[in-house]
Design a protein around this motif. Structure first.
Motif, PDB file in Angstrom:
ATOM      1  N   VAL A  97      -0.846   2.040  -8.751  1.00  0.00           N
ATOM      2  CA  VAL A  97      -1.359   0.665  -8.601  1.00  0.00           C
ATOM      3  C   VAL A  97      -0.695   0.085  -9.979  1.00  0.00           C
ATOM      4  O   VAL A  97      -0.400  -1.355  -9.931  1.00  0.00           O
ATOM      5  N   ASP A  98      -0.544   0.803 -11.008  1.00  0.00           N
ATOM      6  CA  ASP A  98       0.085   0.317 -12.364  1.00  0.00           C
ATOM      7  C   ASP A  98       1.219  -0.071 -12.261  1.00  0.00           C
ATOM      8  O   ASP A  98       1.950  -0.949 -13.168  1.00  0.00           O
ATOM      9  N   HIS A  99       2.110   0.336 -11.119  1.00  0.00           N
ATOM     10  CA  HIS A  99       3.562   0.241 -11.149  1.00  0.00           C
ATOM     11  C   HIS A  99       4.106  -0.740  -9.817  1.00  0.00           C
ATOM     12  O   HIS A  99       5.215  -0.345  -9.566  1.00  0.00           O
ATOM     13  N   VAL A 100       3.436  -1.404  -9.305  1.00  0.00           N
ATOM     14  CA  VAL A 100       3.819  -2.404  -8.093  1.00  0.00           C
ATOM     15  C   VAL A 100       3.590  -3.959  -8.462  1.00  0.00           C
ATOM     16  O   VAL A 100       2.479  -4.217  -9.105  1.00  0.00           O
ATOM     17  N   CYS A 101       4.523  -4.529  -8.211  1.00  0.00           N
ATOM     18  CA  CYS A 101       4.316  -6.034  -8.231  1.00  0.00           C
ATOM     19  C   CYS A 101       4.858  -6.890  -7.016  1.00  0.00           C
ATOM     20  O   CYS A 101       5.355  -6.361  -6.153  1.00  0.00           O
ATOM     21  N   ILE A 102       4.644  -8.238  -7.376  1.00  0.00           N
ATOM     22  CA  ILE A 102       5.313  -8.842  -6.031  1.00  0.00           C
ATOM     23  C   ILE A 102       6.896  -9.673  -6.484  1.00  0.00           C
ATOM     24  O   ILE A 102       6.936 -10.144  -7.686  1.00  0.00           O
ATOM     25  N   GLY A 103       7.828  -9.411  -5.513  1.00  0.00           N
ATOM     26  CA  GLY A 103       9.105  -9.864  -5.736  1.00  0.00           C
ATOM     27  C   GLY A 103       9.735 -10.102  -4.616  1.00  0.00           C
ATOM     28  O   GLY A 103      10.290  -9.488  -3.950  1.00  0.00           O
ATOM     29  N   THR A 104       9.653 -11.523  -4.192  1.00  0.00           N
ATOM     30  CA  THR A 104       9.738 -11.946  -2.835  1.00  0.00           C
ATOM     31  C   THR A 104      11.096 -12.014  -2.334  1.00  0.00           C
ATOM     32  O   THR A 104      11.729 -11.755  -1.095  1.00  0.00           O
ATOM     33  N   ASP A 105      12.042 -12.375  -3.317  1.00  0.00           N
ATOM     34  CA  ASP A 105      13.618 -12.598  -3.056  1.00  0.00           C
ATOM     35  C   ASP A 105      13.718 -13.977  -1.999  1.00  0.00           C
ATOM     36  O   ASP A 105      14.356 -13.860  -1.260  1.00  0.00           O
ATOM     37  N   THR A 106      12.662 -14.834  -2.194  1.00  0.00           N
ATOM     38  CA  THR A 106      12.579 -16.197  -1.240  1.00  0.00           C
ATOM     39  C   THR A 106      12.829 -17.138  -2.107  1.00  0.00           C
ATOM     40  O   THR A 106      13.164 -17.342  -3.339  1.00  0.00           O
ATOM     41  N   LYS A 107      12.834 -18.599  -1.554  1.00  0.00           N
ATOM     42  CA  LYS A 107      12.843 -19.543  -2.506  1.00  0.00           C
ATOM     43  C   LYS A 107      11.822 -20.700  -2.320  1.00  0.00           C
ATOM     44  O   LYS A 107      11.237 -20.833  -1.362  1.00  0.00           O
ATOM     45  N   LEU A 108      11.196 -20.772  -3.648  1.00  0.00           N
ATOM     46  CA  LEU A 108      10.012 -21.682  -3.228  1.00  0.00           C
ATOM     47  C   LEU A 108      10.715 -23.282  -2.947  1.00  0.00           C
ATOM     48  O   LEU A 108       9.897 -23.731  -2.252  1.00  0.00           O
ATOM     49  N   THR A 109      11.724 -23.610  -3.636  1.00  0.00           N
ATOM     50  CA  THR A 109      12.148 -24.989  -3.295  1.00  0.00           C
ATOM     51  C   THR A 109      13.223 -25.186  -2.217  1.00  0.00           C
ATOM     52  O   THR A 109      13.750 -23.928  -1.954  1.00  0.00           O
ATOM     53  N   ARG A 169       0.950  -1.190  -0.002  1.00  0.00           N
ATOM     54  CA  ARG A 169       0.068   0.068   0.223  1.00  0.00           C
ATOM     55  C   ARG A 169       0.904   1.331   0.024  1.00  0.00           C
ATOM     56  O   ARG A 169       0.604   2.206  -0.550  1.00  0.00           O
ATOM     57  N   ALA A 170       1.965   1.249   0.848  1.00  0.00           N
ATOM     58  CA  ALA A 170       2.792   2.407   1.082  1.00  0.00           C
ATOM     59  C   ALA A 170       3.461   2.842  -0.440  1.00  0.00           C
ATOM     60  O   ALA A 170       3.330   3.897  -1.021  1.00  0.00           O
ATOM     61  N   LEU A 171       3.848   1.465  -1.440  1.00  0.00           N
ATOM     62  CA  LEU A 171       4.339   2.025  -2.452  1.00  0.00           C
ATOM     63  C   LEU A 171       3.536   2.110  -3.500  1.00  0.00           C
ATOM     64  O   LEU A 171       3.531   3.290  -4.336  1.00  0.00           O
ATOM     65  N   VAL A 172       2.027   1.785  -3.416  1.00  0.00           N
ATOM     66  CA  VAL A 172       1.115   2.033  -4.354  1.00  0.00           C
ATOM     67  C   VAL A 172       0.759   3.554  -4.190  1.00  0.00           C
ATOM     68  O   VAL A 172       0.395   4.234  -5.102  1.00  0.00           O
ATOM     69  N   ASP A 173       0.755   4.017  -2.858  1.00  0.00           N
ATOM     70  CA  ASP A 173       0.461   5.551  -2.772  1.00  0.00           C
ATOM     71  C   ASP A 173       1.450   6.270  -3.354  1.00  0.00           C
ATOM     72  O   ASP A 173       1.028   7.520  -3.604  1.00  0.00           O
ATOM     73  N   VAL A 174       2.506   6.110  -3.625  1.00  0.00           N
ATOM     74  CA  VAL A 174       3.561   6.824  -4.075  1.00  0.00           C
ATOM     75  C   VAL A 174       3.594   6.740  -5.628  1.00  0.00           C
ATOM     76  O   VAL A 174       3.726   7.834  -6.543  1.00  0.00           O
ATOM     77  N   VAL A 175       3.528   5.492  -6.337  1.00  0.00           N
ATOM     78  CA  VAL A 175       3.949   5.375  -7.821  1.00  0.00           C
ATOM     79  C   VAL A 175       2.445   5.011  -8.444  1.00  0.00           C
ATOM     80  O   VAL A 175       2.493   5.039  -9.464  1.00  0.00           O
TER      81      VAL A 175
END
Length: 385
Positions: free
Chosen positions: A302-314, A294-300
């Motif tokens: 909703v068209d410019h935000v996505c999910i990028g976890t930097d985690t490991k699925l496996t 929400r904080a990032l959406v409020d700045v840029v």
């Protein structure tokens, strides 16, 4: 494209959809029980949207002696997560690169390992948006091949096309350590190159020509701004967060602070048509993660935000003979489906639930969950073979 609970899209309908299409995705009883407790809109949104984690590490061997590597249940972990696809990422600058050609060999070995893993799981790389949409329509998990850092290029521009022919469709220009032939300044290292190097600019142009989406995570502001002046296509910063959202863990905040983006810099990227991914670090709960989004959406917007976890699925891979192995020693937050303590459902289910509770609409969740990435992915890859 969206379906609400008012239209009768029940959990039973959702499970029937997943178990159709040749039975490519089957829910286990524990997951089905947990989904029963969710708002029925959550499962509807997960089923209808293309959910993409734009930066997810899959650990595979990087030495020839270890190829083809371990058996990994990529399909099972993807199914549990609720995601349609991940940008399947690896880096080659750890352990430290010592000899010329080391990075190149590591990339070739990692791609060979991933070829084997994908074949075992009957999962295909999506080379463009049409591939991704087709896989989603068939309820088949998919991956987009990503490499974090251009170390393997070693000044050889032709290797970009070689990697493209092996399925690469997302290139992170930089990672933690400088390449032997630098591409630009890394945000956690002292500046040395005045931002983007001439070779880095050439690599961006080659990615534009071939149809590879450029990721500017790990780049300093000077490097980002120079890259935006070079690229003919929008870029992604796949895993970051606002520098005002530091969470409640001072030690984690101190480590992550240099990796976060300011409101001013985020606007520069968004105004150039780019998209920024929010990682799960600095969020102790799905609700805090939704607040960071929400904080990032409020700045840029909703068209410019996505999910990028930097985690490991496996599970984490450790070479034979090393201490530990498999998922031993993994911390909460390291694995995608264990991003938060006491998480009862897969990652995307938890995120969609939290975004609904944070007041996002179904359409907005579809954009953040994968729609915005799909727009960039299409812009980068459309019209290429």
């Amino acid at each position: 494209m969206m379906t609400s609970s008012k239209q009768g899209y029940s959990r039973r309908t959702f499970i029937a959809t997943l178990t159709g299409a040749g039975g490519a995705m089957v829910l286990n009883p524990v997951l089905s029980w947990a989904l029963d407790k969710l708002d029925p809109r959550v499962t509807a949104i997960v089923a209808k949207t293309i959910g993409v984690d734009t930066h997810n590490h899959i650990d595979v061997p990087v030495t020839a002696a270890e190829v083809p590597g371990p058996k990994l249940d990529l399909t099972g972990d993807l199914t549990k997560s609720g995601l349609s696809a991940i940008c399947m990422t690896f880096s080659v600058d750890r352990p430290a690169l010592r000899n010329p050609g080391d990075a190149y060999e590591r990339v070739k070995n990692a791609l060979a390992s991933m070829d084997n893993m994908l074949a075992q799981n009957e999962v295909k790389r999506s080379l463009n948006l049409a591939d991704l949409r087709t896989a989603h329509a068939k309820r088949q998990p998919a991956v987009i091949q990503s490499v974090e850092g251009g170390h393997f290029l070693e000044g050889h521009l032709e290797r970009v096309e070689e990697a493209y022919k092996r399925g690469l469709r997302l290139l992170g220009l930089l990672h933690d350590n400088d390449a032997s032939v630098p591409l630009g300044d890394v945000y956690t290292n002292p500046p040395q190159w005045g931002g983007l190097t001439s070779f880095g600019a050439d690599v961006i142009r080659e990615c534009n020509r071939l149809g590879i989406l450029v990721d500017l995570t790990h780049a300093s502001n000077e490097t980002i701004n120079a890259a935006l002046n070079v690229t003919a296509k929008p870029v992604i910063i796949s895993h970051t967060g606002l520098d005002s959202q530091l969470g409640s863990n001072p030690a984690m905040a101190k480590m992550m602070r240099p990796r976060l983006i300011s409101k001013e810099q985020a606007k520069i990227v968004a105004n150039a048509g780019g998209v920024l991914g929010v990682w799960t670090h600095l969020a102790d709960t799905p609700q805090e993660y939704a607040q960071n989004i929400r904080a990032l959406v409020d700045v840029v917007g909703v068209d410019h935000v996505c999910i990028g976890t930097d985690t490991k699925l496996t599970p984490t891979y450790r070479p034979p003979g090393s201490q530990g192995g498999g998922s031993q020693g993994e911390r909460i937050g390291e694995r995608t489906n264990q991003a938060w303590q006491d998480q009862q459902v897969g990652f995307y289910y938890a995120v969609v639930d939290a975004l609904l509770k944070a007041g996002f609409t179904e359409v907005e969740i579809g954009q953040i969950g994968g729609g915005n990435f799909c727009r960039l992915f299409d812009a980068a890859t459309a019209g290429h073979r």
